[in-house]
Design a protein around this motif. Structure first.
Motif, short mmCIF file in Angstrom:
data_model
loop_
_atom_site.label_atom_id
_atom_site.label_comp_id
_atom_site.label_asym_id
_atom_site.label_seq_id
_atom_site.Cartn_x
_atom_site.Cartn_y
_atom_site.Cartn_z
N MET A 51 -50.32 108.64 56.59
CA MET A 51 -50.45 107.19 56.44
C MET A 51 -50.92 106.80 55.05
O MET A 51 -50.36 105.87 54.45
CB MET A 51 -51.39 106.64 57.51
CG MET A 51 -51.53 105.12 57.51
SD MET A 51 -52.67 104.46 56.25
CE MET A 51 -54.24 105.06 56.86
N PRO A 52 -51.96 107.46 54.46
CA PRO A 52 -52.40 107.06 53.11
C PRO A 52 -51.30 107.18 52.07
O PRO A 52 -51.27 106.40 51.12
CB PRO A 52 -53.56 108.03 52.82
CG PRO A 52 -54.08 108.42 54.16
CD PRO A 52 -52.86 108.48 55.03
N LEU A 53 -50.41 108.16 52.24
CA LEU A 53 -49.31 108.31 51.28
C LEU A 53 -48.25 107.24 51.53
O LEU A 53 -47.75 106.61 50.59
CB LEU A 53 -48.70 109.70 51.39
CG LEU A 53 -47.60 110.07 50.39
CD1 LEU A 53 -48.11 109.95 48.96
CD2 LEU A 53 -47.08 111.47 50.66
N LEU A 88 -50.46 115.16 44.68
CA LEU A 88 -50.23 113.74 44.89
C LEU A 88 -50.48 113.35 46.35
O LEU A 88 -51.20 112.39 46.63
CB LEU A 88 -48.80 113.38 44.49
CG LEU A 88 -48.36 111.92 44.72
CD1 LEU A 88 -49.23 110.97 43.91
CD2 LEU A 88 -46.90 111.75 44.34
N ALA A 89 -49.90 114.10 47.28
CA ALA A 89 -50.02 113.76 48.69
C ALA A 89 -51.47 113.81 49.17
O ALA A 89 -51.86 113.05 50.07
CB ALA A 89 -49.17 114.70 49.53
N GLU A 90 -52.28 114.66 48.56
CA GLU A 90 -53.67 114.79 49.00
C GLU A 90 -54.60 113.83 48.28
O GLU A 90 -55.51 113.25 48.87
CB GLU A 90 -54.14 116.23 48.79
CG GLU A 90 -55.45 116.57 49.48
CD GLU A 90 -55.41 116.43 51.00
OE1 GLU A 90 -56.49 116.26 51.60
OE2 GLU A 90 -54.31 116.49 51.58
N LEU A 91 -54.38 113.63 46.98
CA LEU A 91 -55.29 112.79 46.21
C LEU A 91 -55.19 111.31 46.58
O LEU A 91 -56.14 110.56 46.36
CB LEU A 91 -55.02 112.96 44.71
CG LEU A 91 -55.45 114.31 44.12
CD1 LEU A 91 -54.96 114.45 42.69
CD2 LEU A 91 -56.95 114.48 44.19
N VAL A 92 -54.05 110.88 47.14
CA VAL A 92 -53.95 109.46 47.53
C VAL A 92 -54.88 109.13 48.69
O VAL A 92 -55.11 107.96 48.98
CB VAL A 92 -52.50 109.08 47.93
CG1 VAL A 92 -51.57 109.16 46.75
CG2 VAL A 92 -51.99 109.94 49.10
N LYS A 93 -55.44 110.15 49.34
CA LYS A 93 -56.37 109.91 50.45
C LYS A 93 -57.79 109.64 49.96
O LYS A 93 -58.66 109.30 50.75
CB LYS A 93 -56.39 111.13 51.38
CG LYS A 93 -55.04 111.51 51.96
CD LYS A 93 -55.15 112.81 52.75
CE LYS A 93 -53.79 113.27 53.25
NZ LYS A 93 -53.89 114.58 53.94
N ILE A 94 -58.01 109.83 48.67
CA ILE A 94 -59.37 109.77 48.11
C ILE A 94 -59.52 108.54 47.24
O ILE A 94 -58.62 108.19 46.48
CB ILE A 94 -59.66 111.04 47.28
CG1 ILE A 94 -59.50 112.29 48.17
CG2 ILE A 94 -61.06 111.00 46.68
CD1 ILE A 94 -59.50 113.59 47.38
N GLU A 95 -60.68 107.90 47.33
CA GLU A 95 -60.99 106.79 46.43
C GLU A 95 -60.85 107.29 44.99
O GLU A 95 -61.52 108.27 44.60
CB GLU A 95 -62.42 106.32 46.69
CG GLU A 95 -62.93 105.27 45.74
CD GLU A 95 -62.23 103.92 45.92
OE1 GLU A 95 -62.19 103.15 44.95
OE2 GLU A 95 -61.74 103.65 47.03
#
Length: 775
Positions: free
Chosen positions: A507-509, A458-465
């Motif tokens: 920040m994205p999260l 979750l924490a990593e995928l929110v950075k990706i379109e």
């Protein structure tokens, strides 16, 4: 006319008061996650899915009301608004019905009908329509003129003008249009053919070169395939009632033309004007109404198909975002490659970058032993526990390398896991990644992303379109605004459902947390960098631009895991409700620390004993449950698929081989499964279970570990048919007359018996579609 609140209440099957309360909160700026979790008393317990549906319908109905007001104002300005028309407009329930009513009054460029009326031909049209015993030629002779502005030189011109007037009148009748639209919707067929000389260029659409299916039976994925083919100039499509063999026997034989004639009282009885009137009806249907309604219905079909595609994407994204995290463990990420080498990155248990390397274990350099030595040294140096291997090119070869490393160095106690790397390259080249790792090569950033994705997807995928994650169905063909809105809602719900560590989140999260935006999320990170870790939720109020309203919306979803912090700050209990916990502790002579996690004590509590004017039984119940498992993670326990040794490419597969794999994507026609051969296999919907399945999402979800059996392998086309019905063999399926992975075609109720065919819903077709939308 029902109010917006009343309509939504009926649709959701809830009380109108619940809807009114929810709308009030939304209008005040409250988010869906906040309302569903912390305002249950206000809304009567509406959950997040109900609130999302309410939010969508509220937007649609408000737009409808705005359009209704505009239409009423426009017609009133024209001086043509009477009581009956006003009532019809006020009671119209859809945008289509509203536009049908407005059609005769809608400002438009000068039409043939308008020109004919200016030439004084409307009385001629009315006379012939009202009395078919009149002879058209004789009547038209009385309307000839040689005016400079609107001349009528002969009877043909007069009759053409009268026809244009009646065609407009017929085609703009709202009641008739509604009846015709309903009839077409229920009975029309869509016919698709390949455009001239496009057979080679459009070979991927060959299943639609000679295709026909009832309009109301076309599934979303086939509809989107047709629209894509049309947009690329490969396919032509039409929508109409299927004609009998030999065509329609007369101008009024078409059922829709019959409806037009009946509506206006036109019959063919060999009276002088009957032939002319039936031609008017036929032209009205063919030239005006069919074109208008088929466009509307195909637009509606696209909207429905897009809505379903967005729903499928949203479900898959939610499953992927809520996949089990491996947890806070030092991790080594491997981004596989052949000629360019395998990129290696090490992150600590919090996801912070530590070290990197590039190794060349595969051809052409074949530095196998040296590569193992490099990875072993990095693992020992940084206390690595997990190895995350991207599932792209050379992944199985690199997986074998990691396996050899584990065998040679058992003292390192390493565990290897294959990770879906879709979107990692997008993150690597993103502006955020450049700011986060300005000195790292793009490829090393990708290895970092792969490692972090294993720790916390979750924490990593929110950075990706989201569209780059690869779990959609024709995601590039749908309305991008609607897609973005839906996916943003999914991400918001998932992030807030799990909760966010305030001192660790990027920040994205943070910007996905209820009430926060990119600016405030950036301010939180900057404040954290300048002042160190947050020690309390109250400290958030010191962050620039984070006011009381934002604090209210966000605080409950932000966690502070620190020995110095209030223990409630690490839970899902909102700061506004800390007084409830204090009252529970005080009334029972306990300290707050001592009651957290004391299951026996908490189960003995009666929520109604601790309610206040502000907090009712639902909220107190939630608080007690939260105290029992503070900051609980709703995601499942972490586990991985055990890929079979020796099965590394599609050529290694044989029929009836049973394998374990990971579901990578779920569509309306089945599920794609990664079995470790660089090409996902398809489990058709008919092969997902031993019982009938109407929706694959009811059986599998993205990220799920499943066992599958190989049914058929097409090495040349790189297609793999799989089944989850493990008891059945490929031979048994063939004996039943179904080729491996090819279920019986569904009944698509062909509308006419001709050479055109309906689309069989089988594995071969589904795989072709899958190949098309993955391109």
């Amino acid at each position: 006319m029902k109010s917006i609140e009343s309509r939504i209440a009926d649709e959701l099957r809830v009380a109108q008061g619940q809807v009114i309360a929810a709308i009030g909160l939304l209008d005040e700026g409250a988010t869906v996650p906040f309302i569903s979790r912390y305002r249950k008393e206000v809304t009567g317990g509406l959950d997040d899915s109900q609130l999302r549906e309410l939010e969508d319908r509220l937007k649609y109905l408000r737009e409808l009301e705005d359009r209704r007001a505009t239409i009423l104002s426009s017609i009133e300005e024209q001086g043509k608004l009477n009581d009956d028309l006003k009532k019809s407009i006020l009671t119209a329930e859809t945008k289509n019905s509203l536009e049908d009513l407005y059609l005769p009054y809608k400002p438009k460029r000068r039409t043939k009908g308008q020109i004919a009326r200016e030439a004084g031909l409307e009385p001629l049209a009315d006379a012939l329509l009202g009395d078919p015993m009149l002879d058209p030629e004789t009547e038209a002779a009385g309307y000839l003129n040689d005016s400079d502005e609107t001349p009528v030189p002969d009877t043909k011109a007069a009759l053409d003008g009268a026809r244009a007037i009646l065609m407009e009148r017929f085609a703009e009748d709202a009641a008739l249009l509604a009846r015709l639209r309903d009839y077409l919707q229920a009975n029309a067929v869509v016919t698709v053919n390949v455009a001239k000389d496009k057979e080679q260029e459009g070979s991927k659409f060959r299943d639609y070169f000679d295709y026909q299916e009832p309009f109301n039976a076309i599934p979303p994925h086939r509809a989107l395939a047709i629209f894509r083919g049309r947009n690329e100039g490969i396919l032509n499509s039409t929508l109409d009632i299927a004609a009998p063999e030999g065509g329609w026997e007369s101008e009024l034989a078409h059922p829709c033309a019959q409806m037009v004639a009946e509506h206006w009282g036109i019959q063919s009885q060999e009276r002088p004007a009957d032939k002319w009137l039936t031609q008017v009806v036929s032209w009205t249907w063919k030239i005006k109404v069919l074109l208008h309604l088929s466009g509307d219905l195909m637009f509606d079909l696209r909207e429905r198909a897009e809505a379903e595609a967005i729903r499928v994407f949203s479900l898959n994204l939610k499953d992927l975002l809520l996949a089990a995290p491996a947890g806070a463990k030092a991790t080594l990420g491997l981004d596989p490659g052949l000629r360019t080498g395998v990129k290696v990155a090490v992150v600590d248990k919090t996801g912070q970058y530590l070290d990197q390397a590039t190794i060349y274990p595969h051809a052409p350099k074949n530095q196998w032993d040296q590569s193992i030595a490099v990875i072993a040294a990095l693992a020992a140096k940084h206390g690595v526990e997990l190895i995350a291997i991207g599932n792209g090119t050379a992944s199985r070869e690199t997986d074998k390398l990691a396996g050899d490393l584990i065998k040679r160095h058992p003292e390192l106690r390493l565990t290897k896991v294959m990770v879906n790397e879709a979107g990692a390259s997008v993150y690597s080249a993103s502006e955020f990644a450049a700011r986060e790792f300005p000195d790292l090569d793009v490829t090393i950033r990708g290895a970092v992303s792969i490692a972090r994705r294993l720790q916390d997807p979750l924490a990593e995928l929110v950075k990706i379109e989201p569209k780059s994650i690869g779990v959609g169905q024709y995601q590039h063909d749908v309305n991008q605004f609607q897609l973005g809105r839906s996916l943003d809602a999914v991400i918001e719900d998932c992030v807030n459902d799990v909760g966010v560590d305030l001192n660790m989140a990027s920040m994205p999260l943070l910007r996905r947390v209820s009430g926060l935006n990119e600016t405030i999320a950036n301010n939180i990170v900057m404040y954290r960098n300048q002042h160190g870790e947050f020690n309390s939720r109250e400290q958030l109020k010191e962050v620039p631009r984070l006011g009381d309203k934002t604090f209210e919306q966000a605080a409950g979803f932000l966690r502070i895991v620190s020995t110095n912090a209030n223990p409630l700050d690490s839970s899902g209990v909102h700061p506004e409700a800390y007084s409830v916990v204090e009252a529970i502790a005080r009334k029972n002579g306990r300290e707050i620390n001592s009651i957290i996690g004391d299951t026996q004590f908490l189960k003995s509590l009666k929520p109604e004993d601790y309610t206040t004017e502000q907090f009712g039984v639902p909220t107190v119940t939630d608080i007690i449950n939260e105290l029992n498992k503070p900051g609980r993670d709703p995601r499942p326990e972490f586990k991985t698929a055990a890929l079979r040794d020796g099965v590394e490419t599609i050529k290694d597969l044989v029929e009836d081989m049973v394998l374990e794999g990971t579901v990578t994507n779920v569509t309306n026609f089945g599920a794609f499964v990664d079995i470790g051969v660089h090409q996902d296999g398809l489990v058709h919907i008919s092969c997902l279970a031993d019982k009938f399945v109407d929706d694959p999402h009811k059986v599998v979800k993205a990220g799920q570990i499943v066992k599958v059996k190989v049914l058929e392998v097409d090495v040349q086309r790189k297609r793999i048919a799989l089944t989850m019905r493990l008891q059945e063999t490929s031979a048994e399926r063939r004996d039943r007359g179904q080729g491996a992975g090819k279920p019986k075609p569904r009944n698509t109720k062909p509308a006419r018996a001709n050479k055109q065919r309906t689309m069989p819903a089988n594995n071969a077709m589904a795989e072709k579609l899958a190949a098309a939308f993955k391109k």
